[in-house]
Motif scaffolding. Structure first.
Motif, PDB file in Angstrom:
ATOM      1  N   GLN A  40      60.466  52.720 126.659  1.00 29.94           N
ATOM      2  CA  GLN A  40      58.052  52.645 126.308  1.00 29.94           C
ATOM      3  C   GLN A  40      57.577  53.728 126.516  1.00 29.94           C
ATOM      4  N   GLY A  41      58.087  54.977 127.327  1.00 26.04           N
ATOM      5  CA  GLY A  41      57.871  56.593 126.735  1.00 26.04           C
ATOM      6  C   GLY A  41      58.561  56.720 125.634  1.00 26.04           C
ATOM      7  N   ALA A  42      59.492  56.659 124.958  1.00 24.85           N
ATOM      8  CA  ALA A  42      59.891  56.920 123.635  1.00 24.85           C
ATOM      9  C   ALA A  42      58.851  56.350 122.552  1.00 24.85           C
ATOM     10  N   LYS A  43      58.675  55.172 122.694  1.00 26.45           N
ATOM     11  CA  LYS A  43      57.680  54.503 121.653  1.00 26.45           C
ATOM     12  C   LYS A  43      56.438  55.176 121.710  1.00 26.45           C
ATOM     13  N   VAL A  44      55.987  54.491 122.964  1.00 27.78           N
ATOM     14  CA  VAL A  44      54.292  55.685 123.014  1.00 27.78           C
ATOM     15  C   VAL A  44      54.282  57.195 121.985  1.00 27.78           C
ATOM     16  N   ALA A  45      55.612  57.738 122.278  1.00 29.80           N
ATOM     17  CA  ALA A  45      55.262  59.485 122.724  1.00 29.80           C
ATOM     18  C   ALA A  45      55.367  59.034 120.501  1.00 29.80           C
ATOM     19  N   VAL A  46      56.614  58.184 120.182  1.00 31.77           N
ATOM     20  CA  VAL A  46      56.600  58.224 118.700  1.00 31.77           C
ATOM     21  C   VAL A  46      55.338  58.022 117.905  1.00 31.77           C
ATOM     22  N   GLN A  47      54.882  56.731 118.804  1.00 34.60           N
ATOM     23  CA  GLN A  47      53.236  56.127 118.335  1.00 34.60           C
ATOM     24  C   GLN A  47      52.671  57.569 118.043  1.00 34.60           C
ATOM     25  N   GLN A  48      52.193  58.222 119.235  1.00 32.83           N
ATOM     26  CA  GLN A  48      51.178  59.027 119.168  1.00 32.83           C
ATOM     27  C   GLN A  48      51.280  60.154 118.132  1.00 32.83           C
ATOM     28  N   LEU A  49      52.815  60.620 118.048  1.00 33.69           N
ATOM     29  CA  LEU A  49      52.962  62.046 116.769  1.00 33.69           C
ATOM     30  C   LEU A  49      53.026  61.375 115.858  1.00 33.69           C
TER      31      LEU A  49
END
Length: 225
Positions: A40-49
């Protein structure tokens, strides 16, 4: 009248669930919950950046010119030459934003390969131990994916040429570091740093607020820490 005892029993059951400690969880649950949260954290970080403005509009990860070249940029801005600096930094950030989406599959793969022993060490470790694991296990592979994308993005806008031209002008101010990084490598490393910084923030958020985890198993595991 039966509703009150039932309600009280339900609340006690909920309290017991949240009062679980890490030792009460099976190794499979602990590992599964951590993997859910980390994915979850990895996907959110990728989506944000990995979107327009993902780097350039976020002061925490925005990529600026390195070292003494950055000092030269500030001098040039004060002397009315800021437009070139802005154009150069905008191009660097766009290159990073173009590369970041390629990280998601590699990050998810690194999470899947995590062993039970890895999970136990991470859950018992510091606040960013999951991010440290991902950094160690996937950074090299992500770097290899990022570099050609960053190079393509910088070639499209002539960034290397802009960078060299700017460096030549900056040298006249006597503050240019001759060892300033290759532009593609510099942008790639900055993009990687920004990505893992954002993953660390997601990890810290879930540790502080387990209810924010996307799955019930992750909520259970982080609620027990």
């Amino acid at each position: 009248m039966l509703r009150i005892p039932v309600l009280v029993a339900g609340l006690l059951l909920s309290a017991n669930v949240f009062a679980l400690s890490l030792s009460d969880l099976s190794q499979q649950d602990a590992s599964g919950g951590l993997k859910d949260a980390l994915t979850q954290g990895a996907k959110v970080a990728v989506q944000q950046l990995g979107k327009p403005g993902g780097f350039s509009n976020n002061p925490e990860v925005r990529i600026e010119l390195p070292g003494k070249l950055g000092k030269a940029a500030k001098t040039m801005k004060m002397m009315g030459m800021g437009a070139q600096v802005e154009q150069l930094e905008t191009s660097m950030n766009k290159a990073a934003e173009a590369a970041v989406p390629q990280a998601q599959a590699l990050l998810v793969d690194a999470v899947k390969k995590m062993t039970v022993q890895d999970a136990k060490s991470i859950l018992a470790g510091p606040q960013d131990s999951a991010t440290q694991y991902l950094n160690k296990s996937s950074r090299e592979q992500i770097r290899a994916k990022f570099l050609p994308i960053v190079k393509q993005a910088t070639d499209q806008v002539g960034l290397a040429k802009q960078y060299n031209s700017f460096a030549g002008q900056a040298a006249t101010f006597g503050v240019l570091d001759a060892k300033s990084a290759n532009i593609e490598s510099y942008v790639t490393e900055q993009a990687l740093d920004g990505l893992f910084d954002m993953i660390a923030k997601q990890e810290a958020s879930i540790r502080e607020n387990p209810a924010a985890a996307a799955t019930s198993l992750a909520k259970k595991v982080f609620g027990a820490l």
